[in-house]
Structure formats: C-alpha cells, structure tokens
Design an enzyme around this catalytic site. Structure first.
Site, PDB file in Angstrom:
ATOM      1  N   ASN A  91       6.619  -0.559  -4.326  1.00 17.07           N
ATOM      2  CA  ASN A  91       5.582   0.693  -3.591  1.00 17.07           C
ATOM      3  C   ASN A  91       5.994   1.419  -2.568  1.00 17.07           C
ATOM      4  O   ASN A  91       5.516   2.458  -2.131  1.00 17.07           O
ATOM      5  CB  ASN A  91       4.423  -0.049  -3.257  1.00 17.07           C
ATOM      6  N   TYR A 157       8.830  15.598  -3.598  1.00 14.86           N
ATOM      7  CA  TYR A 157       7.857  14.164  -3.759  1.00 14.86           C
ATOM      8  C   TYR A 157       7.334  14.218  -5.071  1.00 14.86           C
ATOM      9  O   TYR A 157       7.303  13.193  -5.952  1.00 14.86           O
ATOM     10  CB  TYR A 157       6.821  14.405  -2.823  1.00 14.86           C
TER      11      TYR A 157
HETATM   12  P1  NAP Z   1       2.541   4.500   4.310  1.00  8.76           P
HETATM   13  O1  NAP Z   1       1.369   4.179   4.909  1.00  8.76           O
HETATM   14  O2  NAP Z   1       3.407   5.634   5.017  1.00  8.76           O
HETATM   15  O3  NAP Z   1       3.338   3.379   4.201  1.00  8.76           O
HETATM   16  C1  NAP Z   1       4.768   3.617   3.695  1.00  8.76           C
HETATM   17  C2  NAP Z   1       5.317   1.974   3.531  1.00  8.76           C
HETATM   18  O4  NAP Z   1       6.850   2.107   2.981  1.00  8.76           O
HETATM   19  C3  NAP Z   1       5.511   1.491   4.859  1.00  8.76           C
HETATM   20  O5  NAP Z   1       5.435   0.112   4.692  1.00  8.76           O
HETATM   21  C4  NAP Z   1       7.027   1.754   4.940  1.00  8.76           C
HETATM   22  O6  NAP Z   1       7.577   0.784   5.939  1.00  8.76           O
HETATM   23  C5  NAP Z   1       7.638   1.590   3.902  1.00  8.76           C
HETATM   24  N1  NAP Z   1       8.882   2.273   3.531  1.00  8.76           N
HETATM   25  C6  NAP Z   1       8.899   3.820   3.850  1.00  8.76           C
HETATM   26  N2  NAP Z   1      10.337   4.118   3.491  1.00  8.76           N
HETATM   27  C7  NAP Z   1      10.858   2.747   3.351  1.00  8.76           C
HETATM   28  C8  NAP Z   1      12.454   2.504   2.844  1.00  8.76           C
HETATM   29  N3  NAP Z   1      13.298   3.539   3.027  1.00  8.76           N
HETATM   30  N4  NAP Z   1      12.605   1.123   2.687  1.00  8.76           N
HETATM   31  C9  NAP Z   1      11.641   0.121   2.583  1.00  8.76           C
HETATM   32  N5  NAP Z   1      10.384   0.472   2.963  1.00  8.76           N
HETATM   33  C10 NAP Z   1       9.966   1.666   3.488  1.00  8.76           C
HETATM   34  O7  NAP Z   1       2.471   5.145   3.019  1.00  8.76           O
HETATM   35  P2  NAP Z   1       1.399   4.932   1.774  1.00  8.76           P
HETATM   36  O8  NAP Z   1       0.526   6.038   1.894  1.00  8.76           O
HETATM   37  O9  NAP Z   1       0.918   3.506   1.928  1.00  8.76           O
HETATM   38  O10 NAP Z   1       2.095   5.083   0.483  1.00  8.76           O
HETATM   39  C11 NAP Z   1       2.743   3.935  -0.165  1.00  8.76           C
HETATM   40  C12 NAP Z   1       3.055   4.185  -1.817  1.00  8.76           C
HETATM   41  O11 NAP Z   1       2.082   5.147  -2.446  1.00  8.76           O
HETATM   42  C13 NAP Z   1       4.147   5.594  -1.674  1.00  8.76           C
HETATM   43  O12 NAP Z   1       5.100   5.280  -2.654  1.00  8.76           O
HETATM   44  C14 NAP Z   1       3.477   6.937  -1.917  1.00  8.76           C
HETATM   45  O13 NAP Z   1       4.394   7.794  -2.432  1.00  8.76           O
HETATM   46  C15 NAP Z   1       2.221   6.290  -2.929  1.00  8.76           C
HETATM   47  N6  NAP Z   1       1.123   7.065  -2.746  1.00  8.76           N
HETATM   48  C16 NAP Z   1       0.427   7.198  -1.529  1.00  8.76           C
HETATM   49  C17 NAP Z   1      -0.726   8.052  -1.649  1.00  8.76           C
HETATM   50  C18 NAP Z   1      -1.680   8.183  -0.586  1.00  8.76           C
HETATM   51  O14 NAP Z   1      -2.683   9.173  -0.561  1.00  8.76           O
HETATM   52  N7  NAP Z   1      -1.567   7.547   0.682  1.00  8.76           N
HETATM   53  C19 NAP Z   1      -0.972   8.744  -2.921  1.00  8.76           C
HETATM   54  C20 NAP Z   1      -0.092   8.899  -3.893  1.00  8.76           C
HETATM   55  C21 NAP Z   1       0.812   7.854  -3.799  1.00  8.76           C
HETATM   56  P3  NAP Z   1       8.732   1.092   7.245  1.00  8.76           P
HETATM   57  O15 NAP Z   1       8.835   2.478   7.500  1.00  8.76           O
HETATM   58  O16 NAP Z   1       9.028   0.178   7.986  1.00  8.76           O
HETATM   59  O17 NAP Z   1      10.084   0.837   6.102  1.00  8.76           O
END
Ligand code: NAP
Length: 259
Positions: A91, A157
């Site tokens: 994720n 992205y």
């Molecule tokens: P978020 O709130 O920014 O959380 C991102 C998570 O990923 C954090 O736990 C972060 O922890 C971890 N992370 C980032 N880079 C990393 C790395 N290099 N290695 C290990 N962990 C890493 O993001 P989110 O909105 O929950 O998004 C999670 C996923 O859902 C992503 O793949 C995103 O593309 C997808 N997504 C989100 C949305 C949305 O609307 N929120 C929509 C479509 C898709 P650390 O920084 O501590 O590593």
C-alpha cells in the site's frame, strides 16, 4: 459474512498512516496478526499501540519499500515473528504534485521506485513464504489516477499507478502456482494525512465532484482489501476494483450538478 482472517500473518506497507493504517486496524480487528511497515518509527509504533490497545496483535518493522535489502528484511522479520506470511498489502506510496515542465528525471524515478518498483520487490520477497504454505493473498493499493483519470502534476504518479495494474496481470499468472492471488483496490479521494497535505481547496473541490458527496475513508478501502484477502475471493486474481463514491462516473460538470 466473510470467513475470518483470524490468525493470518499480514504485512501492510505504509501501515503507519492513512489508508495503510485503516487496513492495519480493520485487519487486526478481524484477528489478523499485522506487521506495520513504514520508514517513520514513531508513526508506525503509534499504529501498533492503537491495535494492541484494542486487543489486536501487531508489530512494526522499519522499511523503505523501494530498497530490496530492506524489503527482504521486512519479510524475513515478519515470517520469524508471526510464523509465516499469508497476506501482503502493498500500500505504501507517495503523490508529490509537480507539472512536467518542472519535473526532473529524479522526481520521476523516485515516484516510480516508491510506488511501482516496490510492488514488485514486496511481492518477490513474499514468494518463498507463499510457496512454503501453498497459499497467499496480495492486495495492491493502486488509484483511479492513472488507470482511469488524469490530474495535472501527477504524470509520474498516474504512470506508477497504472503500472501497478499492468504488473498484477502477469504477477497473477506467476503466483497461481503458489495458490496465491493478487488484486488491486483503486481508491478515489480518501481522507488521509497525505491527502490533507494537498490543502482544503483541493479537498473541497474533490468532495463536490463525487456523486456520493464525501471523501472516502480509510475504512472504505480497507473493507475492499479485506474482501480480496478473504477465502471468498479465492477465485479472483489479476483484477481491480474502483472504490471512489462514484467519482469517475460523471460525463460532465452538468452531470454532477444534476445530482
Ligand atoms: P499517506 O497518508 O501519505 O501515507 C503514506 C504511507 O506510506 C505512510 O505510512 C508512509 O510512512 C508510507 N510510505 C511512504 N513512502 C514509503 C517508503 N518509501 N517506504 C515505506 N513506506 C512508505 O498516504 P495515503 O493517502 O494513505 O496513500 C496510501 C496509498 O494509497 C498510496 O499508494 C497512494 O498512492 C494510494 N492512494 C491514495 C489516495 C488518497 O486519496 N489518499 C487515492 C488513491 C490512491 P513513512 O513516510 O513513515 O514511510
């Protein structure tokens, strides 16, 4: 009612925040043993403590998912701690916004490494464990952005998220011999720490463009992931599901105004 995932060993990358935290908590509430993987210890540990407070089983491992050695360590530590790996929720991801005129080759590579290469690395590192148990589930967090829609600033992205869907089609075929499925959830706009960073104007504009008139919650995505991880989804592989409150449906601004 889905067959319980109770007792299953599960890795959630990016489990410290947002959607990954939601998946971690929902899976733990269903009795899974959850390994929260992220780079920041404080936030990962906070998720673990919340799960433990609620009576669940969780641990954490520091891991940058774009680094093969760290990913191998993550899977080895999980297998040792929980006695195997049954479910991988790949994720973790980032969504920095930069238009192509300002985007550097390094910007592009960084997003590809963290969002797309990581999917391959995490799945590859789990294969020996799926082979050992002759079963496994992989759930990838993709997006509507890329596979279905576009948004200025997210060329890298969108390509990474569309790439994940290309990846799972062949991965599904290769994982079939280990009785392992791989599927993807495609979230719309989900209220997470990462999304909040884009600002209130963005959040308001997005909420008003969604037929169900609200941003999604991390639980909305976690519940779809839970289905793919369940016994009932055993015959589904290489597929994806949009979870977006209908966001991709309106043909025009008029169509959304009609609601
Ligand atoms: P978020 O709130 O920014 O959380 C991102 C998570 O990923 C954090 O736990 C972060 O922890 C971890 N992370 C980032 N880079 C990393 C790395 N290099 N290695 C290990 N962990 C890493 O993001 P989110 O909105 O929950 O998004 C999670 C996923 O859902 C992503 O793949 C995103 O593309 C997808 N997504 C989100 C949305 C949305 O609307 N929120 C929509 C479509 C898709 P650390 O920084 O501590 O590593």
């Amino acid at each position: 009612m889905l067959t319980s995932i109770s007792g299953k060993s599960c890795i959630v990358t990016g489990g410290s925040k947002g959607i990954g935290k939601g998946i971690s908590k929902v899976f733990a509430a269903q009795g899974a043993k959850v390994m929260v993987a992220a780079r920041s210890e404080k936030e990962a540990m906070a998720t673990v403590e919340e799960i433990r407070r609620d009576g669940g089983t969780a641990d954490m491992v520091l891991c940058d998912v774009s680094d093969w050695d760290q990913v191998q360590h993550m899977t080895e530590y999980t297998a040792k701690t929980f006695g195997g790996i049954d479910i991988l929720c790949a994720n973790a991801g980032i969504f920095p916004q930069v238009k192509m005129v300002d985007m550097s080759a390094d910007d592009w590579d960084n997003v590809m490494d963290i969002n797309l290469k990581s999917s391959f690395l995490c799945v590859k590192a789990c294969i020996p464990h799926f082979e050992k148990s002759s079963s496994g589930r992989v759930v990838i967090t993709s997006s509507i952005t890329g596979p279905v829609t576009g948004f200025p600033g997210w060329a890298h992205y969108g390509a990474s998220k569309a790439g994940q869907l290309g990846f799972i089609r062949t991965a599904a075929m290769e994982l079939a011999r280990y009785n392992t499925t791989i599927n993807a959830v495609m979230p719309g706009n989900i209220m997470t720490e990462g999304l909040a960073d884009l600002g209130q104007d963005y959040l308001d504009a997005m909420a008003s463009s969604i037929p169900l008139k609200r941003l999604g919650s991390a639980d909305d995505i976690a519940n779809a992931a839970l289905f793919f991880a369940s016994d009932e989804a055993a015959y589904i592989t290489g597929q994806s599901i949009v979870v977006d409150g209908g966001q991709i449906l309106p043909e025009s601004l008029d169509a959304i105004a009609e609601i």
